[in-house]
Design an enzyme around this catalytic site. Structure first.
Site, PDB file in Angstrom:
ATOM      1  CB  CYS A  80      -0.981   0.040   1.172  1.00 23.07           C
ATOM      2  SG  CYS A  80      -0.298   0.226   2.946  1.00 23.07           S
ATOM      3  CG  HIS A  99      -4.529   0.086   3.615  1.00 20.40           C
ATOM      4  ND1 HIS A  99      -3.687  -0.698   2.971  1.00 20.40           N
ATOM      5  CD2 HIS A  99      -5.361   0.650   2.682  1.00 20.40           C
ATOM      6  CE1 HIS A  99      -4.347  -0.862   1.896  1.00 20.40           C
ATOM      7  NE2 HIS A  99      -5.323  -0.134   1.675  1.00 20.40           N
ATOM      8  CG  HIS A 155      -6.471   0.307  -1.704  1.00 19.67           C
ATOM      9  ND1 HIS A 155      -6.637  -0.131  -0.338  1.00 19.67           N
ATOM     10  CD2 HIS A 155      -7.566   0.081  -2.643  1.00 19.67           C
ATOM     11  CE1 HIS A 155      -7.666  -0.850  -0.417  1.00 19.67           C
ATOM     12  NE2 HIS A 155      -8.213  -0.947  -1.892  1.00 19.67           N
TER      13      HIS A 155
END
Length: 344
Positions: A259, A308, A320
């Site tokens: 990420c 994240h 993402h």
């Protein structure tokens, strides 16, 4: 003469105990025979467990990324210090050579000054502390000695700093190995669960993932939101060019990403260096707490521990790298616990 006694009868207590034990054994055998085999977890249960394991793996991944970033930083710092030490030692050697030349000249002109001779065979720090000898040296010699003394002190400090950083580097490498093992353990456990599914269940899960990706992409591209501007627009465009690239823990492009690897790589393509981890990226710009104030290209931070990150894609969507087993894609911002946005 043979004995004809009657055999001793077992006591009432012993008979009762044996009878009870036998009855219990029969009951247990009956229960074992009639027990239903343990039920295999359903596809949805496996998916829930796998998703949890992937989340835990991502938490460990960001810690792994942090340790890796620290390792790389320490390696650069150590290299710089070692270069400084090497250059400093060369300067000391040159200054010593200069004093040696003075000594040679004095010798040729009638002998070496005893104080200079002492210096050339002893520690200049100790020598300079003996102030009574300074009046026996020329101003040029005193200046050279002081420069050597100062440079040697700097070298001692640099060497001590390098030694401390090398210890820190060793500890960081140990931490890096532990985090890597944690990630690999979580991923292996998740894969074991997935392997327990039938081919039809695996296909059903894959179809669900595909439908979710397509629905999110249509939503992201079909509506209107505040557009990205400037370098944020360039970074977002770079991330869009990687849609479909696989998630790989610890990867930061150009063909696979985790990420924070995607977001840091994308901004680098726009000429902006941002930190490597999601936790550090959370502090890399202005925080946007209301989702209604987000603009396309803003970073979006998720989960309480900020493990994240993705790009805001507009219309309640993020772009993402979700987790292991997926690819860079659009997804609803509501699929994860939103914390805040970050405008770089």
């Amino acid at each position: 003469m043979a004995s004809h006694r009657r055999p001793k009868q077992p006591s009432r207590t012993r008979v009762t105990v044996l009878t009870t034990a036998a009855a219990a054994a029969v009951a247990l055998s009956s229960q074992a025979a009639n027990a239903a085999p343990s039920e295999k977890p359903s596809k949805d249960e496996v998916k829930a467990k796998v998703d949890k394991l992937y989340e835990e793996a991502e938490q460990a991944t960001e810690k792994y990324n942090g340790a890796k970033e620290k390792q790389e930083k320490l390696q650069k710092e150590i290299s710089t210090i070692q270069d400084n030490v090497a250059r400093g030692q060369e300067e000391v050697n040159e200054l010593r050579d200069g004093l040696g030349s003075m000594a040679s000249a004095q010798y040729r002109s009638g002998g070496i000054d005893p104080s200079l001779q002492l210096f050339l065979s002893a520690d200049p720090d100790d020598y300079l502390d003996k102030a009574s000898t300074l009046d026996q040296l020329s101003a040029q010699q005193v200046d050279a000695l002081k420069k050597i003394q100062e440079k040697q002190r700097e070298l001692a400090q640099d060497r001590a700093e390098a030694s401390d950083k090398l210890k820190d580097l060793a500890a960081t490498r140990t931490e890096l190995g532990k985090k890597k093992s944690q990630v690999q353990g979580k991923l292996a456990e998740a894969q074991k669960l997935l392997n327990s599914l039938t081919a039809a269940e695996k296909a059903a899960l894959a179809a669900e993932e595909e439908r979710a990706s397509r629905a999110s992409e249509r939503t992201a591209l079909g509506g209107s939101s505040a557009p990205a501007t400037g370098r944020a627009s360039s970074a977002y465009g770079a991330a869009q060019s990687k849609i479909g690239s696989p998630y790989v823990y610890g990867a930061s492009g150009p063909s696979s990403f985790d990420c924070s690897g995607l977001t840091s790589w994308a901004f680098a393509q726009a000429g902006i260096q941002i930190p490597r981890t999601s936790q550090a990226q959370a502090n890399a710009g202005t925080r946007i707490y209301s989702q209604s104030d987000l603009q396309v290209g803003d970073l979006v931070i998720f989960y309480g521990d900020l493990h994240h990150v993705g790009f805001y894609a507009g219309n309640g969507q993020v772009l993402h790298a979700p987790r292991s087993g997926t690819v860079v894609r659009y997804e609803s911002i509501n699929n994860m616990p939103y914390q805040f946005g970050v405008r770089i």
